[in-house]
Scaffold this active site. Structure first.
Site, short mmCIF file in Angstrom:
data_model
loop_
_atom_site.label_atom_id
_atom_site.label_comp_id
_atom_site.label_asym_id
_atom_site.label_seq_id
_atom_site.Cartn_x
_atom_site.Cartn_y
_atom_site.Cartn_z
N ASP A 37 0.84 -1.20 0.00
CA ASP A 37 0.00 0.00 0.00
C ASP A 37 0.88 1.25 0.00
OD1 ASP A 37 -2.11 1.73 0.20
OD2 ASP A 37 -3.02 0.77 1.93
N CYS A 73 -5.67 4.70 -3.56
CA CYS A 73 -5.87 3.32 -3.14
C CYS A 73 -7.07 2.62 -3.79
CB CYS A 73 -6.01 3.25 -1.63
SG CYS A 73 -4.53 3.76 -0.73
N ASN A 300 -0.11 2.13 -5.70
CA ASN A 300 0.34 3.42 -6.25
C ASN A 300 1.69 3.75 -5.63
OD1 ASN A 300 -2.26 4.20 -4.22
ND2 ASN A 300 -0.30 5.12 -3.65
#
Length: 496
Positions: A37, A73, A300
């Protein structure tokens, strides 16, 4: 100045790529996807992960030009699960109103996502970790045989998980270690008669950047990367207005905080590194490793101090849109590199093709070129799309801005340099070819602001040439954005 050329060429999915043919053996392939994440690649986010680099990169392929199609996200995770751009799965931001685990997702998209397709093909499926930001449910999404889904956004302690339909709360257990235990337990018990797909989504290195106690003192002297665009001011013609707001440069105390966050991010990744090694070791002990594809990536990237923004993502810059992507598996040569442009939406069609499952027409991605030949750089245009989230309710009275500015993520600990705004809404085309490395962006605001960069000459995107390129070139890229922003399936793989 040399300007980018455009070639009108229809690319059929998988065209031009050397492909690893699915094995004719009856037992087929297994798949493991590890999804971190907010893990960057530009700011050396993979550097501390020695075990992961050894077990996956050194034993497989590294994609050096891998991109998220939406630098936030929930839209990105939705794309990873579906192989679709955000404008097609309709999850445009991290809120319910923005489609994140909303009714459209649950009714229309989930039943056709990757786990459902693999489950219908006879795969055992396993999920553990962060799903989508607005998931607060006892419901198991379609297609998952085993489900350990985190409620809400990334957490390290004090987390709630739906465990196969039952809600459980933990206070003292470290979440990445919890995921490690659940994953290893699943792998130890997999049936020899059925193939499996496992997806593990740890919180690291997302905020609040909390490492496991055993890693909390690592990297004491590490500092954030001082890229050429670190803590510099931007003029109104160089950057969208969000990046030109005060303070134009960050005070020293905020730079110190960036260094602290950088170290903590690395520290949080050490538990992930341990987990990767445990997964590989277990697969090896079970004699499953040589028949399993392992994907390692992030939803990302991340910036830390670039253009005087303290920390976040949501911007159309290489720090935010580039992601790590490593794959090891049968027939993939160790220590290989692939320079062709790829996107996270490519993971779904890659797995489906390897699993001998028909790829639906509406899949926007295309199978990854797993041959790993550096010279095989296929031309591609990838759409990057983002919808700014600022509104009248995201006003922070502690910062010197008004509610009417519709800003978001304006916090004192970030020097009130806001990270997002309603008109931080943009579409970009990321265009790569053998002799081309370019990005062109249009913002949906009152100024119709444009940013464009020749990445070959300007890796850190300090010189906006959006207003300098030939009008004909700008018009062609603008037309490409119009087409890509509404594309579906094969039309997403044309060169406009």
């Amino acid at each position: 100045m040399a300007y980018p050329r455009l070639v009108c060429l229809l690319l059929v999915v998988g065209c031009g790529c050397s492909w690893i043919k699915a094995d004719a053996k009856k037992d087929g392939y297994n798949f493991v996807v590890i999804l971190t994440d907010d893990q960057d690649i530009i700011l050396h986010g993979m550097t501390p992960m020695v075990k992961t680099l050894g077990h996956i990169a050194n034993e497989g392929i590294t994609f050096t030009n891998a991109f998220t199609t939406s630098p936030i996200c929930c839209p990105s995770r939705s794309s990873i699960l579906t192989g679709k751009y955000a404008h097609n799965h309709k999850a445009t931001n991290n809120s319910l109103s923005g489609g994140c685990y909303g009714s459209h997702w649950q009714k229309k998209i989930e039943p056709e996502a990757l786990p459902a397709l693999l489950s219908n093909a006879g795969y055992d499926t396993f999920f553990a970790g962060k799903y989508l930001n607005e998931y607060f449910s006892d419901t198991i999404p379609p297609g998952w045989s085993q489900w350990f889904g985190l409620h809400g956004n990334s957490r390290y302690y004090n987390f709630t998980v739906t465990e196969n339909g039952k809600k459980s709360t933990y206070s003292n257990e470290y979440f990445t270690d919890y995921l490690n235990a659940k994953t290893i337990d699943f792998l130890q018990k997999v049936s020899e008669e059925r193939q499996f797909f496992a997806m593990i989504a740890p919180p690291a290195p997302h905020a609040p950047f909390t490492p496991a106690n055993r890693h909390a003192k690592l990297f004491p002297n590490v500092k954030a990367v001082r890229t050429p665009n670190f803590n510099i001011s931007s003029s109104p013609l160089q950057k969208h207005w969000l990046l030109t707001m005060e303070p134009s440069t960050l005070p020293l105390e905020f730079v110190d905080e960036i260094d602290s966050i950088y170290r903590k991010r690395w520290q949080t990744l050490m538990a992930v590194d341990d987990m990767v090694e445990n997964i590989v070791t277990t697969l090896q002990e079970k004699k499953l490793l040589e028949n399993t594809f392992i994907f390692y990536t992030s939803d990302n990237g991340f910036h830390l101090g670039q253009f005087s923004q303290v920390y976040d993502k949501r911007q159309p810059y290489e720090t935010d849109i580039r992601v790590p992507l490593l794959v090891r598996g049968p027939s993939i040569k160790p220590k290989t590199m692939q320079e062709s442009a790829v996107a996270l939406i490519d993971i779904v069609p890659t797995i489906l093709q390897l699993a001998n499952v028909e790829i639906p027409f509406a899949i926007d991605g295309r199978p990854l070129p797993l041959n790993g030949e550096r010279h095989d750089v296929n031309e591609r245009q990838i759409l990057i799309e983002y919808w700014g989230e600022g509104n009248l309710e995201t006003y922070n009275p502690l910062c010197p801005w008004s509610a009417q500015d519709r800003l978001q993520l304006c916090t004192v600990d970030a020097a009130c340099h806001c990270q997002d705004a309603w008109n931080n809404t943009f579409n970009c085309v990321r265009h790569l070819a053998e002799d081309l490395n370019f990005i062109y962006c249009e913002f949906k605001d009152d100024e119709h602001f444009v940013e464009a960069y020749d990445i070959t000459k300007d890796m850190y995107q300090m010189n906006n040439i959006g207003y300098e390129i030939l009008p004909s070139v700008r018009a062609k890229y603008s037309l490409a954005l119009q087409n890509l922003s509404v594309c579906v399936g094969p039309t997403c793989n044309r060169i406009y």
